[in-house]
Enzyme design. Structure first.
Site, mmCIF file in Angstrom:
data_model
loop_
_atom_site.group_PDB
_atom_site.id
_atom_site.type_symbol
_atom_site.label_atom_id
_atom_site.label_comp_id
_atom_site.label_asym_id
_atom_site.label_seq_id
_atom_site.Cartn_x
_atom_site.Cartn_y
_atom_site.Cartn_z
ATOM 1 C CB CYS A 167 5.724 -6.703 -9.588
ATOM 2 S SG CYS A 167 5.149 -7.725 -8.203
ATOM 3 C CE LYS B 196 1.208 -6.318 -9.567
ATOM 4 N NZ LYS B 196 1.838 -7.022 -8.468
ATOM 5 C CG ASP C 173 2.939 -3.680 -7.755
ATOM 6 O OD1 ASP C 173 1.908 -3.374 -8.371
ATOM 7 O OD2 ASP C 173 3.333 -4.849 -7.640
#
Length: 189
Positions: A143, A104, A18
């Site tokens: 994450c 995701k 991310d």
């Protein structure tokens, strides 16, 4: 950081979590100094390319009004909304054109912090013969942590590039490191 290039081998992969505009300064869910991971991860990308190991990058890719957003009772402000500028990878990140992108956070009924949470990515890694993941990205205590724990649960050896990640909070970062160590993830510092 000195990258252990001689340790990168067949069966390894680099996974970037991310590294998106919304998680960097100026973004809607900015992590302090989040963009500082970019040059470090670029060095790792270069080393992975030289070693011939695959590069993967996950991204949050939320629909508008996602269940994780505060307006819907979630924990976070709106971020990484599909097809917005904030959902784009950081412009300084040198992702190779052939990097595999793991999407995701697309479920309407729950959040997906881990790149391995109902994405099919664990099965994909198994098919590709990946036994060890070198992991960096954002955020260490959300994450990255969730991905490391899921990778360990899937039997994948994990090495966290500590300089290549930043936490949402310092306390959260310390707790995440301890939890990862308890789950037998290696922390590279």
């Amino acid at each position: 950081m000195i990258i252990p290039k001689e340790e990168l081998k067949k069966g390894d992969a680099l996974l970037l979590i991310d590294v998106q505009k919304d998680f960097c300064p100026g973004g809607s869910l900015a992590i302090e100094d989040g963009d500082a991971v970019v040059p470090i991860l670029n060095d790792w990308i270069e080393a992975a390319e030289e070693a011939g190991i695959p590069v993967y990058a996950s991204r949050d890719w939320h629909p508008k009004g996602h269940v994780s957003f505060r307006e819907k009772g979630g924990d976070w402000p709106p971020h990484c909304i599909q097809d917005t500028d904030g959902a784009a990878f950081h412009p300084g990140l040198n992702l190779p054109a052939h990097a595999v992108i793991v999407t995701k956070g697309v479920r309407f009924d729950q959040d997906q912090n881990s790149a391995l949470d109902q994405t099919g990515f664990a099965e994909y890694l198994n098919r590709e013969g990946i036994k060890r993941l070198w992991i960096g990205g954002l955020a260490l205590d959300v994450c990255v942590l969730a991905t490391v724990l899921d990778a360990r649960d899937a039997g994948i050896e994990t090495l966290v590039i500590l300089e290549g990640t930043k936490p949402v909070t310092p306390q959260g970062g310390k707790a995440a490191i301890e939890k990862m160590k308890q789950n037998r993830a290696a922390i590279l510092s």
